[in-house]
Design a protein around this motif. Structure first.
Motif, short mmCIF file in Angstrom:
data_model
loop_
_atom_site.label_atom_id
_atom_site.label_comp_id
_atom_site.label_asym_id
_atom_site.label_seq_id
_atom_site.Cartn_x
_atom_site.Cartn_y
_atom_site.Cartn_z
N GLN A 148 8.12 -2.55 9.07
CA GLN A 148 7.37 -3.71 8.57
C GLN A 148 5.87 -3.45 8.58
O GLN A 148 5.17 -3.89 7.67
N TYR A 195 3.72 -3.98 5.22
CA TYR A 195 2.60 -4.93 5.15
C TYR A 195 1.24 -4.25 5.22
O TYR A 195 0.20 -4.91 5.10
N TYR A 246 1.88 -11.45 3.38
CA TYR A 246 3.19 -11.20 3.95
C TYR A 246 4.25 -11.15 2.86
O TYR A 246 5.40 -11.44 3.10
#
Length: 169
Positions: free
Chosen positions: A107, A111, A164
């Protein structure tokens, strides 16, 4: 709250992602910052475990009937807002936070921010769950949680560096 002790027990149960120097301290700072922001009263104890995707998938299947890996799981110890007390320390046992380091790394890459920011964010998110916040069925609660998470991240010098929304393939 400064006089009240916050004990954060951190265990690394995986070997897939090396734990960067300072990450354990960051996790402790995140737990403390969330409890201070929420005006939590009294001594508290939180357990944080770093696991891999396979381990978190097993836990997710066992406790949530979801046979898929996830980034973080929270196991709160609260009954009607009351916590078990550690008989040796008198601290309120808030519960367990389980973070998949593999998923956190994935992640962070998606991101475009550091592993530290991702683990810090997941820690804040999970501690809010331990304090009774729930976003599963409530959009307003999800927004309130996100605002609180970002406030703590800003306070710790880890502001959001990107949106996000994952890039489309």
């Amino acid at each position: 709250m400064a006089k009240d002790k916050i004990k954060v027990i951190i265990t690394n149960r995986q070997k897939d992602v090396p734990i960067p120097t300072g990450l354990r301290m960051l996790v402790r700072r995140c737990c403390t910052a969330v409890l201070q922001m929420e005006n939590f009263q009294g001594a508290a104890e939180v357990s944080v475990s770093f696991v891999n995707n396979e381990q978190i998938k097993e836990l997710n299947a066992q406790y949530r009937n979801k046979d898929i890996e996830t980034d973080v799981l929270s196991f709160g110890m609260s009954e009607d807002g009351k916590y078990d007390i550690d008989p040796q320390t008198g601290a309120q046992i808030l519960g367990d936070v389980v973070i998949s380091m593999e998923k956190a790394m994935e992640q962070a890459n998606i991101y475009g921010h550091s592993l530290q920011r991702e683990v810090g964010y997941l820690t804040c998110h999970s501690v809010l769950h331990l304090l009774g916040y729930d976003h599963e069925d409530n959009n307003l609660e999800r927004i309130r949680m996100r605002e609180k998470e970002e406030a703590v991240m800003d306070m710790l010098g880890l502001p959001a560096s990107s949106s996000y929304i994952a890039p489309e393939d």
